[in-house]
Design a protein around this motif. Structure first.
Motif, short mmCIF file in Angstrom:
data_model
loop_
_atom_site.label_atom_id
_atom_site.label_comp_id
_atom_site.label_asym_id
_atom_site.label_seq_id
_atom_site.Cartn_x
_atom_site.Cartn_y
_atom_site.Cartn_z
N GLY B 176 0.78 -1.22 0.00
CA GLY B 176 0.00 0.00 0.00
C GLY B 176 0.82 1.28 0.00
O GLY B 176 0.30 2.35 0.29
N ALA B 177 2.07 1.16 -0.31
CA ALA B 177 2.88 2.39 -0.32
C ALA B 177 2.50 3.25 -1.52
O ALA B 177 2.24 2.75 -2.60
CB ALA B 177 4.37 2.03 -0.38
N ARG B 178 2.51 4.56 -1.27
CA ARG B 178 2.16 5.45 -2.37
C ARG B 178 3.36 5.64 -3.27
O ARG B 178 4.49 5.45 -2.85
CB ARG B 178 1.68 6.79 -1.80
CG ARG B 178 0.37 6.61 -1.07
CD ARG B 178 -0.61 7.70 -1.42
NE ARG B 178 -1.34 8.06 -0.21
CZ ARG B 178 -0.96 9.09 0.54
NH1 ARG B 178 0.05 9.84 0.19
NH2 ARG B 178 -1.63 9.34 1.64
N PRO B 179 3.12 6.04 -4.49
CA PRO B 179 4.20 6.10 -5.49
C PRO B 179 5.43 6.84 -5.04
O PRO B 179 6.54 6.34 -5.13
CB PRO B 179 3.56 6.81 -6.69
CG PRO B 179 2.13 6.90 -6.43
CD PRO B 179 1.81 6.43 -5.06
N ALA B 180 5.22 8.05 -4.52
CA ALA B 180 6.39 8.82 -4.12
C ALA B 180 7.16 8.08 -3.03
O ALA B 180 8.39 8.07 -3.00
CB ALA B 180 5.95 10.19 -3.63
N VAL B 182 7.32 4.88 -2.59
CA VAL B 182 8.08 3.76 -3.14
C VAL B 182 9.39 4.26 -3.71
O VAL B 182 10.46 3.69 -3.49
CB VAL B 182 7.27 3.03 -4.24
CG1 VAL B 182 8.11 1.95 -4.87
CG2 VAL B 182 6.01 2.46 -3.65
N ILE B 183 9.30 5.35 -4.42
CA ILE B 183 10.50 5.88 -5.06
C ILE B 183 11.54 6.23 -4.02
O ILE B 183 12.72 5.89 -4.16
CB ILE B 183 10.16 7.09 -5.94
CG1 ILE B 183 9.30 6.63 -7.11
CG2 ILE B 183 11.42 7.76 -6.42
CD1 ILE B 183 8.85 7.77 -7.98
N PHE B 184 11.10 6.89 -2.99
CA PHE B 184 12.10 7.36 -2.04
C PHE B 184 12.59 6.26 -1.10
O PHE B 184 13.75 6.25 -0.70
CB PHE B 184 11.56 8.55 -1.24
CG PHE B 184 11.58 9.80 -2.03
CD1 PHE B 184 10.40 10.34 -2.54
CD2 PHE B 184 12.77 10.43 -2.33
CE1 PHE B 184 10.43 11.48 -3.31
CE2 PHE B 184 12.80 11.58 -3.09
CZ PHE B 184 11.63 12.11 -3.59
N SER B 185 11.69 5.37 -0.74
CA SER B 185 12.15 4.40 0.25
C SER B 185 12.72 3.14 -0.36
O SER B 185 13.49 2.44 0.26
CB SER B 185 10.99 4.04 1.18
OG SER B 185 9.99 3.39 0.41
N LEU C 20 -0.23 2.83 -11.59
CA LEU C 20 -1.27 2.16 -10.83
C LEU C 20 -2.20 3.11 -10.09
O LEU C 20 -3.39 2.89 -9.99
CB LEU C 20 -0.64 1.20 -9.81
CG LEU C 20 0.20 0.07 -10.43
CD1 LEU C 20 0.94 -0.65 -9.35
CD2 LEU C 20 -0.68 -0.88 -11.20
N GLN C 21 -1.63 4.15 -9.54
CA GLN C 21 -2.48 5.01 -8.71
C GLN C 21 -2.31 6.46 -9.13
O GLN C 21 -1.31 6.84 -9.71
CB GLN C 21 -2.07 4.90 -7.25
CG GLN C 21 -2.10 3.50 -6.70
CD GLN C 21 -1.39 3.48 -5.35
OE1 GLN C 21 -0.22 3.76 -5.26
NE2 GLN C 21 -2.14 3.19 -4.33
N ARG C 22 -3.27 7.21 -8.79
CA ARG C 22 -3.12 8.65 -8.96
C ARG C 22 -3.24 9.28 -7.58
O ARG C 22 -4.17 9.02 -6.86
CB ARG C 22 -4.25 9.18 -9.86
CG ARG C 22 -4.22 8.59 -11.24
CD ARG C 22 -4.40 9.67 -12.30
NE ARG C 22 -3.69 9.27 -13.51
CZ ARG C 22 -2.55 9.81 -13.88
NH1 ARG C 22 -2.00 10.75 -13.17
NH2 ARG C 22 -1.96 9.41 -14.97
N SER C 23 -2.28 10.07 -7.20
CA SER C 23 -2.41 10.71 -5.89
C SER C 23 -1.66 12.03 -5.92
O SER C 23 -0.92 12.31 -6.84
CB SER C 23 -1.84 9.82 -4.80
OG SER C 23 -0.43 9.95 -4.81
N GLY C 24 -1.90 12.81 -4.92
CA GLY C 24 -1.31 14.15 -4.86
C GLY C 24 0.20 14.11 -4.91
O GLY C 24 0.83 14.82 -5.69
N SER C 25 0.76 13.24 -4.07
CA SER C 25 2.23 13.22 -4.03
C SER C 25 2.78 12.78 -5.36
O SER C 25 3.83 13.24 -5.81
CB SER C 25 2.71 12.30 -2.92
OG SER C 25 2.45 10.95 -3.25
#
Lengths: 264, 285, 347
Positions: B176-180, B182-185, C20-25
C-alpha cells in the motif's frame, strides 16, 4: 531416417587416421581425461557417447589442439595424425587445423555474407583468386547439402539463415579448407528434428571423403549414424568398438548400464 | 615439419609480430601517461607547501587558496544543481515517461554529452554574463559545470533506477505504499551506489574543466565572496593555464602546484568511483 | 572515464506505481521531475537558439564570406564611421573570415583520427588478448585514468615538454632529412603547431575509443574467435578478421564520438597550436588554429570592438562548431541505436 550400420568386419583392415595415445588432459588441478587411448579408422564415423560431464567434449577438443586456446588446460600424451604426433614440439597448431576441422555445438557463422563465411578459411590461408574462391564456395556448399538453398543469395548475410542452415553453413565453411578429419561437437543439439535429420544425412555422405568424429549426447543418434562408438565416463575411456557391438554386446558393465538407460 | 601441408598457410610469425606490436602500442600509450603524471608530480609536488593553502594568488605568484576555494565552490554548487536536475530527469524517465519520451530524452542527453565545452561556455557568457547582466559569477560558472556534468549523472541514475528489481517494488506497492513513497524508500537506496558513482565521475570531470569557466566564472585573485552574481571566481585550472605562460619562475611553480593538486583530486575521485563499482558488483543480488 | 553507454531495459515501467495510482504526491513528483526532464531535453535547443539569435547580426554581416575568407580582422577601432553590410554595422575595415579556423579544426581533427584510430585499435586488441589476466584491471584502470586528466594538464605537458622537443629535436631532424616528403619539408617552426596539436589530441581521444572497443569486444562471446581458430587461422587473424568486424558498428560510433571530441577540444589545443591567424599551415610543424581555441584566444581583442560585431562573429564561430559536432554526435548515436535494434537490444 535410419541408417543401417554395416557390420564393419573390414574395419580392422582400414588404416588408422587418427590415434590418441595415453592422452591426459588437466584443467588446472582437475584431471579431466585420464589415460585415453583410441584409434579412429579412416573414412568412418566415430561417435563419442557418455553422460554429460564425462569429458567427451574435452577429449575431442584435444584432437585439433583447441586446448591451446585455454590457458588453464594442459594436455599430456600424444595425438597421431597419419602416424605423426600433432603435439610434438615445433609443430604449429595452426597448420594442424587445416587438416583437422571442427564444427561446434551452436552454429557460429561470422556476421558476413554467406560467400564470405564459406571462403573465410581459404582466404586466410592466402587464396586470392576470385574464380578459385567461387569454385571452392560452390563445392563446399554442395558438400554440405546447402548449395541449392543458398546459391541465389550468396551475398546475403549468413545471419539471415535458419539455425539448421547456419549449421550446414558452418560445415561448408569447414569443408572449404579441405580437411581430412572433421570433428563435430554435438552439431545437431541446437537444431530442430528436421534440421537434425538433414545434418545426419550429411554426415553419412561426408564419411566417404573424410573421417568424422562426432560427440553426441543422444545414443539414438550414435546408433543411427556412426560406424564406431566410444563410451566415456568421468574422464575415462571405458570402451570402444563397432557401433553394433557396443550397442548389442557391450563388454563393460558400465557401458551396458549407460546403454540401457540406468543413468543419463 | 612433415605434418604441415605444403602450400599456402597463415604465417604464425606474422601473428606473433602483430601481437608484439600491439603490446608495444599499449606500453607506449601507458608510458606517455606515466611520463605526464611523473612530470606534473615531479614539478608540482615540491611546490606544494603550506602557504599554498593559506594565501591567495596575487599578481603572478602567491598561494592557491582562492583557486582551491573557487574550484571547491563551483564544483559543489554545480553538483547540487546537477543532482536536482539530473536525478529528476532520471526519475521522470524511468517512472513517468511513455516509451517514446524515454527514447527522446535518452537520446538528447547522449547528444548533450558531445557538445564542446567552449560552446556551453560561450552560450552562458552571452546569456547570463552579458544579456542577463550577471557578470562573471559563481552561479554562471556553477551552471556551466552543471550542464557539463548532466549527461553523466543522468545516464548513471537512469541505469541505476532501471535496475531496481521489479519484485522489490511490487512488494512495496502491495503493502500500500504510495508512489512517491516507493520511489524514495525503495528505489533510492537501491540505486544509490550507481548514482554516487555517476556523481563521482561527474565531479572528476567538473574539476578538470576550464573552457566553460573562462567565460562564466572569469577570474579573481580574491577569495570567492559567495555573492552569486557580479563577482568573479578563481579556480585551479585557470592557474595552470595562465600562470605557465608568465615569464616568472614563481608563476610556473604555482601552475605546477595547481596541476599536481588537480591530478590528486581527480585521481582520488576516480579511485572512489572505481571502488563504488566494485562494491556494487560484489553486492549479492 | 569508461564510457557509460549502457542499454537500459524497461523493468520499472511494467509495475511503475505511477501507472497504478493517482495521488497528490505522485502528481507533484511527476511535475517536478518532469520539469527537470524538460530542462535536460531543452538545453540543447536553448543553446542553439540563443547562440544563433545572438550571432544573427554577424551571420548577416559576414554572409558567405565567413566560410570562404581566411581573413579575420576586427577592424580599426579608431577609424571613423562604421562599415555596414546587410543592415548591420561593424568597425571600418572589419572582415570576419573563418576559413583558417574551420580548416584548422577539420585538419587537426582528421589527422588526429588518422593517428589515434589505428593506435586505439592496437591498444584495445592488446588489452583484450595479450595482457595477462592478472594485469588486466590495472591496465584498464590506467587507460581510463588517461581520460580523466584535465585538458589543461595535457596542455601544460604539451607546452613544457612536447613543444620544445618538437621544436628543437623532431622538427629540425624531419625537415632536414625527410624534407622531400610533401608537408614534411620547409620551416621547422617553434614546435607549436599542427604536429603538437595532433599529438596531444590523439592522447586525449585514445582512451575513449579504447574503452568502447574493448568493451564491445569483451561483450562478444568467444564463439567467433573459436570458429576462426578451428578453421586454421592465427590468433591475430581471428581477432582482426572475425571478432573485430563483428563489433564494427560500436567501433565506428566510438570513432565518430572521438572525432567530435577532438573537434571541440579547447585548452590543450590552445596551448600548443601556435595560434595562427590568417595563415594556413605549410607543413605539419606550422602553426594552426581551431575554432575552439580561437574563441578563447580572441575574446579579449573582440571585447575592444565597440560595435560588438567581433563578439557576435565569435558566437557565429561557436554556432558553426556546435552544428558540426551536433551532426557528428547525432549520426554516431544513430549508428549505435541502429545496431542495438538490429541486434535485438532495447533502445
Amino acid at each position: 531416417m535410419i541408417v543401417t550400420n554395416p557390420d564393419q568386419t573390414s574395419a580392422s583392415t582400414a588404416a588408422t587416421k587418427l590415434e590418441a595415445r595415453d592422452l591426459n588432459i588437466y584443467y588446472g588441478k582437475f584431471h579431466a581425461i585420464k589415460n585415453a587411448n583410441l584409434s579412429v579408422p579412416q573414412n568412418c564415423v566415430m561417435a563419442l557417447i557418455g553422460p554429460s560431464g564425462c569429458g567427451k567434449s574435452t577429449f575431442i577438443r584435444a584432437l585439433n589442439r583447441m586446448h591451446d586456446l585455454t590457458p588453464d588446460a594442459r594436455v599430456e600424451g600424444s595425438v597421431l595424425l597419419d602416424g605423426e604426433n600433432i603435439y610434438a614440439g615445433g609443430i604449429d597448431p595452426v597448420t594442424i587445423r587445416h587438416r583437422i576441422g571442427m564444427v561446434f555445438q551452436r552454429p557460429n557463422p561470422f556476421p558476413k555474407t554467406i560467400f564470405e563465411n564459406v571462403v573465410y578459411g581459404p582466404k586466410i590461408h592466402g587464396e586470392r583468386n576470385k574464380k578459385k574462391l567461387l569454385e571452392i564456395c560452390e563445392k563446399s556448399l554442395r558438400g554440405a547439402a546447402l548449395w541449392d538453398e543458398v546459391k541465389d543469395r550468396l551475398d546475403r548475410s549468413a545471419l539471415d539463415l535458419s539455425g539448421g542452415q547456419q549449421q550446414r553453413l558452418c560445415i561448408a565453411r569447414c569443408l572449404a579448407v579441405d580437411p581430412e578429419v572433421i570433428l563435430m561437437d554435438e552439431p545437431a543439439s541446437a537444431l530442430d528434428p528436421i534440421a537434425t535429420s538433414k545434418v545426419e544425412d550429411l554426415i553419412d555422405e561426408l564419411k566417404k571423403e573424410y573421417t568424422v568424429v562426432i560427440v553426441t549426447h543422444s545414443m539414438q543418434q550414435a546408433a543411427r549414424i556412426s560406424d564406431f562408438t566410444t563410451f566415456f565416463l568421468m574422464g575415462e575411456l571405458i570402451e570402444t568398438g563397432t557401433t553394433s557391438s557396443i550397442f548389442t554386446k557391450p563388454k563393460d558393465k558400465r557401458t551396458e548400464d549407460y546403454i540401457t538407460g540406468r543413468y543419463g | 615439419m612433415a605434418i604441415a601441408r605444403t602450400g599456402v598457410a597463415p604465417k604464425s610469425w606474422a601473428s606473433r609480430t602483430w601481437w608484439t606490436f600491439s603490446t608495444a602500442c599499449l606500453i607506449a600509450v601507458i608510458g606517455v601517461l606515466f611520463s605526464i603524471f611523473a612530470f606534473v608530480m615531479a614539478r608540482g609536488f615540491p611546490a606544494i607547501k603550506l602557504s599554498l593553502f593559506t594565501t591567495s594568488t596575487h599578481g603572478t605568484a602567491g598561494g592557491l587558496l582562492n583557486a582551491i576555494a573557487g574550484t571547491f565552490l563551483l564544483v559543489v554548487i554545480g553538483l547540487a544543481i546537477v543532482t536536482l536536475v539530473g536525478l529528476g530527469t532520471a526519475i521522470w524517465t524511468v517512472e513517468f515517461a511513455p516509451l517514446w519520451a524515454k527514447r527522446v530524452i535518452r537520446f538528447m542527453v547522449d547528444v548533450l554529452a558531445g557538445v564542446p565545452s567552449i560552446v556551453v561556455g560561450y552560450f552562458l557568457y552571452v546569456a547570463l554574463v552579458e544579456e542577463a547582466g550577471w557578470g562573471f559569477s559563481l552561479v554562471a560558472g556553477a551552471i556551466a559545470l552543471a550542464i557539463f556534468m548532466l549527461p553523466y549523472v543522468v545516464r548513471a541514475a537512469d541505469v541505476a533506477f532501471s535496475n531496481v528489481p521489479r519484485t522489490v517494488r511490487e512488494g512495496a506497492v502491495a503493502l500500500g505504499a504510495r508512489p512517491a513513497m516507493v520511489i524514495f524508500s525503495i528505489d533510492f537506496p537501491w540505486a544509490l551506489p550507481g548514482i554516487l558513482t555517476g556523481l563521482l565521475v561527474a565531479t572528476g570531470i567538473g574539476l578538470g574543466e576550464t573552457a566553460p569557466l573562462i567565460y562564466t566564472a572569469g577570474w579573481s585573485n580574491y577569495l570567492p565572496t559567495l555573492a552569486p552574481t557580479h563577482s568573479p571566481v578563481g579556480y585551479l585550472t585557470y592557474v595552470v593555464w595562465t600562470y605557465i605562460s608568465q615569464p616568472f619562475e614563481a608563476s610556473h611553480q604555482l601552475a605546477y602546484a595547481a596541476a599536481a593538486l588537480l591530478m590528486i583530486f581527480i585521481f582520488a575521485t576516480n579511485l572512489l568511483a572505481r571502488s563504488f563499482v566494485e562494491y556494487r558488483t560484489n553486492r549479492s543480488r | 572515464m569508461a564510457s557509460m553507454d549502457i542499454r537500459v531495459g524497461d523493468t520499472a515501467r511494467a509495475v511503475s506505481p505511477a501507472a497504478l495510482q493517482r495521488s497528490g504526491s505522485q502528481t507533484i513528483l511527476a511535475v517536478l521531475t518532469g520539469l527537470a526532464a524538460l530542462a535536460s531535453f531543452a538545453i540543447i535547443f536553448l543553446m542553439l537558439f540563443f547562440l544563433i539569435a545572438y550571432a544573427y547580426p554577424a551571420i548577416r554581416f559576414n554572409g558567405i564570406e565567413f566560410f570562404t575568407s581566411g581573413i579575420w580582422n576586427i577592424g580599426n577601432q579608431y577609424g571613423s564611421g562604421t562599415m555596414t553590410r546587410n543592415g548591420f554595422s561593424a568597425q571600418p575595415g572589419a572582415s570576419f573570415g573563418a576559413l583558417v579556423f574551420i580548416f584548422g579544426t577539420l585538419l587537426t581533427g582528421a589527422l588526429t583520427m588518422v593517428v589515434a584510430v589505428p593506435l586505439s585499435l592496437m591498444v584495445a586488441l592488446s588489452l583484450v588478448y595479450t595482457v595477462p589476466k592478472r594485469l588486466r584491471p590495472i591496465a584498464n584502470a590506467l587507460v581510463e585514468l588517461m581520460a580523466g586528466v584535465p585538458s589543461v594538464v595535457y596542455g601544460l605537458w604539451g607546452m613544457v615538454v612536447l613543444v620544445p622537443w618538437i621544436g628543437e629535436k623532431l622538427a629540425p631532424w624531419v625537415t632536414a632529412h625527410l624534407g622531400f616528403v610533401p608537408f614534411l619539408g620547409g620551416s621547422a617552426g617553434s614546435g607549436n603547431g599542427l604536429a603538437a596539436s595532433v599529438f596531444i589530441l590523439s592522447l586525449m581521444v585514445i582512451p575513449i575509443m579504447v574503452a568502447t572497443t574493448r568493451d564491445v569486444m569483451l561483450a562478444q562471446s568467444n564463439s567467433l574467435f573459436e570458429a576462426s581458430m578451428a578453421l586454421g587461422s592465427t590468433s591475430w587473424q581471428a581477432m582482426t578478421r572475425a571478432v573485430l568486424p563483428s563489433v564494427r558498428s560500436g567501433v565506428v560510433a566510438s570513432v565518430l564520438l572521438a572525432f567530435g571530441r577532438a573537434l571541440g577540444e579547447t585548452m590543450a589545443v590552445l596551448m600548443v597550436c601556435g595560434a595562427a591567424i590568417n595563415s594556413y599551415p605549410e607543413n605539419i610543424f606550422s602553426p594552426v588554429n581551431t575554432i575552439a581555441a580561437v574563441i578563447v584566444s580572441q575574446l579579449e581583442s573582440a571585447l575592444t570592438d565597440a560595435s560588438g560585431m567581433a563578439q557576435r562573429s565569435l558566437a557565429e564561430l561557436a554556432c558553426a562548431l556546435f552544428v558540426i559536432t551536433l551532426i557528428i554526435n547525432v549520426v554516431a548515436r544513430g549508428i549505435m541505436r541502429g545496431a542495438d535494434r538490429r541486434e535485438g537490444r532495447a533502445a
